[in-house]
Design a protein around this motif. Structure first.
Motif, mmCIF file in Angstrom:
data_model
loop_
_atom_site.group_PDB
_atom_site.id
_atom_site.type_symbol
_atom_site.label_atom_id
_atom_site.label_comp_id
_atom_site.label_asym_id
_atom_site.label_seq_id
_atom_site.Cartn_x
_atom_site.Cartn_y
_atom_site.Cartn_z
ATOM 1 N N ARG A 30 0.816 -1.222 0.000
ATOM 2 C CA ARG A 30 0.000 0.000 0.000
ATOM 3 C C ARG A 30 0.844 1.266 0.000
ATOM 4 O O ARG A 30 0.637 2.169 -0.812
ATOM 5 C CB ARG A 30 -0.916 -0.028 1.229
ATOM 6 N N ARG A 31 1.813 1.339 0.897
ATOM 7 C CA ARG A 31 2.599 2.576 1.023
ATOM 8 C C ARG A 31 3.374 2.886 -0.254
ATOM 9 O O ARG A 31 3.424 4.032 -0.696
ATOM 10 C CB ARG A 31 3.558 2.473 2.223
ATOM 11 N N LEU A 124 4.373 21.012 1.305
ATOM 12 C CA LEU A 124 5.205 19.928 0.774
ATOM 13 C C LEU A 124 4.780 19.549 -0.641
ATOM 14 O O LEU A 124 5.615 19.348 -1.521
ATOM 15 C CB LEU A 124 5.068 18.699 1.670
ATOM 16 N N ASP A 143 12.905 8.774 0.991
ATOM 17 C CA ASP A 143 12.786 9.463 2.277
ATOM 18 C C ASP A 143 11.480 9.194 3.013
ATOM 19 O O ASP A 143 11.387 9.427 4.211
ATOM 20 C CB ASP A 143 12.969 10.969 2.067
ATOM 21 N N LEU A 144 10.474 8.701 2.294
ATOM 22 C CA LEU A 144 9.226 8.356 2.977
ATOM 23 C C LEU A 144 9.148 6.850 3.195
ATOM 24 O O LEU A 144 8.794 6.382 4.272
ATOM 25 C CB LEU A 144 8.032 8.835 2.144
ATOM 26 N N GLU A 145 9.521 6.105 2.161
ATOM 27 C CA GLU A 145 9.415 4.641 2.254
ATOM 28 C C GLU A 145 10.728 3.964 2.632
ATOM 29 O O GLU A 145 10.749 2.761 2.867
ATOM 30 C CB GLU A 145 8.921 4.083 0.914
ATOM 31 N N ARG A 171 16.309 16.655 -2.821
ATOM 32 C CA ARG A 171 16.410 17.123 -1.425
ATOM 33 C C ARG A 171 16.827 18.595 -1.375
ATOM 34 O O ARG A 171 16.277 19.377 -0.593
ATOM 35 C CB ARG A 171 17.437 16.279 -0.677
ATOM 36 N N MET B 1 5.203 0.769 3.321
ATOM 37 C CA MET B 1 6.113 -0.289 3.749
ATOM 38 C C MET B 1 7.467 0.328 4.037
ATOM 39 O O MET B 1 7.972 1.121 3.282
ATOM 40 C CB MET B 1 6.230 -1.322 2.636
ATOM 41 N N THR B 2 8.040 -0.017 5.110
ATOM 42 C CA THR B 2 9.354 0.482 5.432
ATOM 43 C C THR B 2 10.352 -0.644 5.242
ATOM 44 O O THR B 2 10.285 -1.665 5.900
ATOM 45 C CB THR B 2 9.388 0.981 6.885
ATOM 46 N N GLU B 12 23.837 13.515 3.284
ATOM 47 C CA GLU B 12 22.957 14.667 3.478
ATOM 48 C C GLU B 12 21.651 14.241 4.164
ATOM 49 O O GLU B 12 21.230 13.090 4.062
ATOM 50 C CB GLU B 12 22.647 15.322 2.136
ATOM 51 N N ALA B 13 21.055 15.197 4.842
ATOM 52 C CA ALA B 13 19.857 14.895 5.619
ATOM 53 C C ALA B 13 18.695 14.528 4.711
ATOM 54 O O ALA B 13 18.581 15.029 3.594
ATOM 55 C CB ALA B 13 19.491 16.120 6.447
ATOM 56 N N ARG B 14 17.890 13.643 5.197
ATOM 57 C CA ARG B 14 16.701 13.269 4.439
ATOM 58 C C ARG B 14 15.713 14.426 4.409
ATOM 59 O O ARG B 14 15.670 15.228 5.334
ATOM 60 C CB ARG B 14 16.017 12.085 5.108
ATOM 61 N N ALA B 15 14.923 14.439 3.347
ATOM 62 C CA ALA B 15 13.847 15.432 3.297
ATOM 63 C C ALA B 15 12.783 15.009 4.319
ATOM 64 O O ALA B 15 12.519 13.819 4.476
ATOM 65 C CB ALA B 15 13.265 15.459 1.899
ATOM 66 N N THR B 16 12.228 15.966 5.001
ATOM 67 C CA THR B 16 11.209 15.652 5.995
ATOM 68 C C THR B 16 9.850 15.608 5.307
ATOM 69 O O THR B 16 9.275 16.643 5.002
ATOM 70 C CB THR B 16 11.203 16.719 7.108
ATOM 71 N N LEU B 17 9.403 14.401 5.072
ATOM 72 C CA LEU B 17 8.144 14.229 4.332
ATOM 73 C C LEU B 17 7.047 13.669 5.234
ATOM 74 O O LEU B 17 6.074 13.110 4.746
ATOM 75 C CB LEU B 17 8.375 13.282 3.142
ATOM 76 N N ALA B 19 4.681 14.877 6.796
ATOM 77 C CA ALA B 19 3.308 15.363 6.580
ATOM 78 C C ALA B 19 2.593 14.552 5.505
ATOM 79 O O ALA B 19 1.360 14.544 5.446
ATOM 80 C CB ALA B 19 3.330 16.837 6.192
ATOM 81 N N LEU B 20 3.366 13.873 4.677
ATOM 82 C CA LEU B 20 2.747 13.078 3.606
ATOM 83 C C LEU B 20 2.658 11.604 3.976
ATOM 84 O O LEU B 20 2.223 10.791 3.157
ATOM 85 C CB LEU B 20 3.569 13.223 2.316
ATOM 86 N N ASP B 21 3.089 11.255 5.176
ATOM 87 C CA ASP B 21 3.070 9.847 5.579
ATOM 88 C C ASP B 21 1.627 9.330 5.597
ATOM 89 O O ASP B 21 0.777 9.880 6.304
ATOM 90 C CB ASP B 21 3.687 9.717 6.983
ATOM 91 N N PRO B 22 1.346 8.283 4.806
ATOM 92 C CA PRO B 22 -0.034 7.794 4.755
ATOM 93 C C PRO B 22 -0.491 7.151 6.059
ATOM 94 O O PRO B 22 -1.676 6.873 6.227
ATOM 95 C CB PRO B 22 -0.009 6.763 3.623
ATOM 96 N N ASP B 23 0.431 6.935 6.998
ATOM 97 C CA ASP B 23 0.044 6.318 8.262
ATOM 98 C C ASP B 23 0.030 7.321 9.413
ATOM 99 O O ASP B 23 0.075 6.936 10.588
ATOM 100 C CB ASP B 23 0.975 5.149 8.586
ATOM 101 N N LEU B 24 -0.039 8.613 9.079
ATOM 102 C CA LEU B 24 -0.201 9.618 10.140
ATOM 103 C C LEU B 24 -1.482 9.327 10.915
ATOM 104 O O LEU B 24 -1.551 9.469 12.120
ATOM 105 C CB LEU B 24 -0.293 11.023 9.532
#
Lengths: 184, 111
Positions: A30-31, A124, A143-145, A171, B1-2, B12-17, B19-24
């Motif tokens: 899903r993700r 975003l 960065d999300l998955e 980035r 899925m992680t 370099e630092a990851r982008a902070t996403l 807010a878009l996490d589908p599991d918020l």
């Protein structure tokens, strides 16, 4: 047992009539499906619709999947196609306006947690919209998955080196845009 | 899925996403699965696995199949050519040298 091994087993069970096995496949992918759709359509709600439609289509056409272990890759190609179709339809309906993601009056209730989430999501999405589709896909998957570059490269259809470059560029661009947004 | 096997270790630092996490929203995953499965239930069972006995054959790499086809065609062509050659070969030395049949007939007399 690897991800693909489990996929193979779940696909086999689904084809044998076990619907719960397909529910597990949906949960597992899903993700990634949502991230892939979001990278193209640029809207979280639209991405959810596209991902759902893709899973239904995947179920209908599951018997045509030759290599069951490649379910994830196969599904993402369906998501990709459906996302492009959705994007074309959306463009026909209206010009894409990412500000639609901000509910009316959100600017006046910035202290509200829900609205703040909407605002940061909208910011975003607006920043992501300025990236190329490949950069969006790479940065969302990385960065999300938290996908590794070899997997991203295989999905996007580029080399690992290019995947790293896309990620770095994406980035940097996102940081610039979001910093500008914060200063406003 | 992680993924649990990430090599995504860029300095370099990851982008902070986030807010878009589908599991918020904690229930989002199960709502999504339920929505898909309710639609899948309307679709019915997916088409059965093909019963074609050669089904697996089509998953062979296409170039291999093409090369095999060319070889088979070449072999058939060569066999047919050899057979034609045998059929057309002269039966006797007289045939091969073109002696008229009239001279070969038993008890033949000169005209």
């Amino acid at each position: 047992m690897s991800i693909d091994d489990r996929d193979e087993e779940l696909v086999r069970r689904t084809l044998a009539g076990d619907a719960m096995a397909y529910a597990s496949l949906v949960r597992r992918h899903r993700r990634a499906a949502l991230a892939r759709a979001l990278a193209i359509v640029g809207d979280t709600f639209e991405a959810e619709d596209v991902a759902q439609d893709s899973f239904v289509q995947g179920y209908e056409q599951l018997a045509t999947l030759r290599d069951h272990a490649r379910f994830g890759t196969w599904l993402l190609t369906i998501v990709h196609r459906r996302s492009l179709n959705a994007l074309r339809s959306a463009r026909r309906r209206r010009a894409v306006d990412l500000d639609d993601a901000i509910p009316d009056g959100a600017a006046n209730t910035a202290s509200d947690v829900v609205d703040a989430t909407h605002r940061s999501r909208a910011a975003l999405l607006a920043a992501l919209a300025s990236l190329s589709p490949v950069q969006r896909t790479v940065v969302l998957l990385a960065d999300l998955e938290e996908w590794p570059h070899d997997r991203i490269a295989a999905t996007v259809g580029c080399s690992v080196v290019m995947s790293r470059r896309h990620l770095s560029d994406a980035r940097r661009r996102l940081r610039e845009l979001l910093t500008q947004e914060e200063r406003r | 899925m992680t993924a649990d096997h990430s090599d995504n270790t860029d300095i370099e630092a990851r982008a902070t996403l986030r807010a878009l996490d589908p599991d918020l929203d904690a229930g989002a995953s199960e709502r999504f699965v339920s929505a898909v499965m309710s639609r899948v239930a309307l679709v019915g069972a997916p088409a059965s696995i093909p019963t074609d006995p050669l089904y697996g054959l089509w998953s062979l790499p296409r170039p291999l199949l093409l090369a095999a086809s060319f070889l088979a065609l070449a072999a058939i062509g060569a066999a047919a050519g050899m057979r034609r050659g045998r059929d057309a070969a002269p039966a006797t030395i007289a045939d091969a040298t073109g002696v008229p049949r009239v001279f070969l007939a038993t008890g033949a007399t000169r005209p």
